[in-house]
Design a protein around this motif. Structure first.
Motif, PDB file in Angstrom:
ATOM      1  N   GLY A  74     -15.573  15.194  -1.529  1.00 42.67           N
ATOM      2  CA  GLY A  74     -16.350  14.467  -2.737  1.00 42.67           C
ATOM      3  C   GLY A  74     -15.646  13.751  -3.738  1.00 42.67           C
ATOM      4  O   GLY A  74     -16.741  12.469  -4.126  1.00 42.67           O
ATOM      5  N   GLN A  75     -14.580  13.111  -3.114  1.00 43.89           N
ATOM      6  CA  GLN A  75     -14.332  12.446  -4.878  1.00 43.89           C
ATOM      7  C   GLN A  75     -13.912  10.336  -3.356  1.00 43.89           C
ATOM      8  O   GLN A  75     -13.825  10.664  -2.301  1.00 43.89           O
ATOM      9  N   ASN A  76     -14.181   9.575  -3.830  1.00 51.30           N
ATOM     10  CA  ASN A  76     -13.865   8.413  -3.598  1.00 51.30           C
ATOM     11  C   ASN A  76     -12.242   8.111  -2.961  1.00 51.30           C
ATOM     12  O   ASN A  76     -11.791   7.267  -3.626  1.00 51.30           O
ATOM     13  N   VAL A  77     -11.132   8.632  -2.255  1.00 53.68           N
ATOM     14  CA  VAL A  77     -10.346   8.654  -1.949  1.00 53.68           C
ATOM     15  C   VAL A  77      -9.740   9.166  -0.750  1.00 53.68           C
ATOM     16  O   VAL A  77     -10.993  10.284   0.028  1.00 53.68           O
ATOM     17  N   SER A  78      -8.920   8.516   0.181  1.00 56.98           N
ATOM     18  CA  SER A  78      -9.100   8.676   1.162  1.00 56.98           C
ATOM     19  C   SER A  78      -8.071   9.622   1.854  1.00 56.98           C
ATOM     20  O   SER A  78      -7.400  10.208   0.876  1.00 56.98           O
ATOM     21  N   ALA A  79      -8.458  11.015   2.417  1.00 59.61           N
ATOM     22  CA  ALA A  79      -7.202  11.963   3.129  1.00 59.61           C
ATOM     23  C   ALA A  79      -5.890  11.646   2.830  1.00 59.61           C
ATOM     24  O   ALA A  79      -5.155  12.735   2.969  1.00 59.61           O
ATOM     25  N   GLY A  80      -6.061  10.834   4.163  1.00 60.32           N
ATOM     26  CA  GLY A  80      -4.980  10.184   4.109  1.00 60.32           C
ATOM     27  C   GLY A  80      -3.843   9.694   3.383  1.00 60.32           C
ATOM     28  O   GLY A  80      -2.481   9.706   3.304  1.00 60.32           O
ATOM     29  N   SER A  81      -4.253   9.599   1.828  1.00 59.19           N
ATOM     30  CA  SER A  81      -3.821   8.718   1.483  1.00 59.19           C
ATOM     31  C   SER A  81      -3.075  10.031  -0.028  1.00 59.19           C
ATOM     32  O   SER A  81      -2.268   9.612  -0.486  1.00 59.19           O
ATOM     33  N   VAL A  82      -3.985  11.506   0.380  1.00 57.40           N
ATOM     34  CA  VAL A  82      -3.814  11.968  -0.783  1.00 57.40           C
ATOM     35  C   VAL A  82      -3.013  13.394   0.473  1.00 57.40           C
ATOM     36  O   VAL A  82      -2.009  13.535  -0.379  1.00 57.40           O
ATOM     37  N   MET A  84      -0.565  12.759   3.379  1.00 62.74           N
ATOM     38  CA  MET A  84       0.611  12.547   3.740  1.00 62.74           C
ATOM     39  C   MET A  84       1.749  12.516   3.205  1.00 62.74           C
ATOM     40  O   MET A  84       2.574  12.877   3.316  1.00 62.74           O
ATOM     41  N   PRO A  85       1.220  11.602   1.434  1.00 66.27           N
ATOM     42  CA  PRO A  85       2.615  12.455   0.964  1.00 66.27           C
ATOM     43  C   PRO A  85       3.544  13.538   0.577  1.00 66.27           C
ATOM     44  O   PRO A  85       3.906  14.061   0.649  1.00 66.27           O
ATOM     45  N   ALA A  86       1.700  14.380   0.821  1.00 63.92           N
ATOM     46  CA  ALA A  86       2.543  16.078   0.334  1.00 63.92           C
ATOM     47  C   ALA A  86       2.588  16.866   1.752  1.00 63.92           C
ATOM     48  O   ALA A  86       3.541  17.246   1.500  1.00 63.92           O
ATOM     49  N   LEU A  87       2.714  16.270   2.873  1.00 63.31           N
ATOM     50  CA  LEU A  87       3.146  16.633   4.037  1.00 63.31           C
ATOM     51  C   LEU A  87       4.593  15.843   3.936  1.00 63.31           C
ATOM     52  O   LEU A  87       5.071  17.147   4.494  1.00 63.31           O
ATOM     53  N   VAL A  88       4.676  15.071   3.734  1.00 61.97           N
ATOM     54  CA  VAL A  88       6.037  14.119   3.506  1.00 61.97           C
ATOM     55  C   VAL A  88       7.093  15.061   2.457  1.00 61.97           C
ATOM     56  O   VAL A  88       7.837  15.610   2.578  1.00 61.97           O
ATOM     57  N   LYS A  89       6.673  15.836   1.440  1.00 62.48           N
ATOM     58  CA  LYS A  89       7.101  16.165   0.200  1.00 62.48           C
ATOM     59  C   LYS A  89       7.083  17.832   1.083  1.00 62.48           C
ATOM     60  O   LYS A  89       8.532  18.299   0.718  1.00 62.48           O
ATOM     61  N   PHE A  90       6.531  18.568   1.653  1.00 61.43           N
ATOM     62  CA  PHE A  90       6.656  19.175   2.670  1.00 61.43           C
ATOM     63  C   PHE A  90       8.119  19.694   2.621  1.00 61.43           C
ATOM     64  O   PHE A  90       8.205  21.091   3.153  1.00 61.43           O
ATOM     65  N   ALA A  91       7.437  18.437   4.623  1.00 56.91           N
ATOM     66  CA  ALA A  91       8.830  18.407   5.169  1.00 56.91           C
ATOM     67  C   ALA A  91       9.963  18.444   4.533  1.00 56.91           C
ATOM     68  O   ALA A  91      11.269  19.032   4.853  1.00 56.91           O
ATOM     69  N   VAL A  92      10.439  17.511   3.750  1.00 62.58           N
ATOM     70  CA  VAL A  92      11.507  17.201   2.951  1.00 62.58           C
ATOM     71  C   VAL A  92      11.703  18.650   2.882  1.00 62.58           C
ATOM     72  O   VAL A  92      13.076  18.863   2.677  1.00 62.58           O
TER      73      VAL A  92
END
Length: 160
Positions: A74-82, A84-92
């Protein structure tokens, strides 16, 4: 706002993952008997990583769903931009937890075994032999928590 929430989530995820990985490694390592053997470290680590990986994956999927529905849908933002950084942080967080927990777990088990050897020597200095067989008794105790279901038992005393 979403960056602060994500950072808080990863700050919570890291110590939990670190503790669970350490706990799984110690329990697995303690069940394989005393003494350090490099060949067992990789098997114990893989088992701990596998078990933690399943639990952590469930946590990450739930966190990503919450992040998606709270900040992307419902926001004007892409899913990948939100996401992917979260997934990288969880992986780290996961990789760091594993990398730190295995040496900590090995150190913990080695310290337990070193303390047991010292306790055994102190026990043998004051132990009286069996009146019938004249053999010294063996010393045993449970391992330190969390592997307290396994027993450490001393070797047979050497003949004098």
């Amino acid at each position: 706002m979403r960056g602060a929430s994500l950072n808080r989530t990863t700050l919570i995820a890291f110590p939990i993952a670190l503790f669970l990985a350490w706990w799984m490694y110690v329990v697995t390592r303690a069940g394989n008997g005393p003494g350090f053997q490099m060949s067992r470290v990789s098997n114990n680590a893989m088992f701990a990583v596998s078990i933690l990986g399943v639990v952590y994956l469930v946590f990450v999927v739930i966190a990503l769903f919450v992040l998606y529905f709270g900040n992307v849908r419902g926001q004007n933002v892409s899913a990948g931009s939100v996401l992917m950084p979260a997934l990288v942080k969880f992986a780290v967080c996961f990789v760091l937890a594993i990398a730190l927990s295995i040496p900590m777990g090995e150190w913990f088990c080695s310290a337990d075994e070193r303390a047991f050897r010292n306790e055994t020597q102190a026990f043998l200095k004051t132990a009286e032999p069996n009146s019938v067989t004249h053999d010294l008794r063996l010393y045993s105790r449970v391992r330190w928590w969390p592997a307290s279901s396994q027993q450490l038992v001393s070797d047979l005393p050497k003949e004098k």
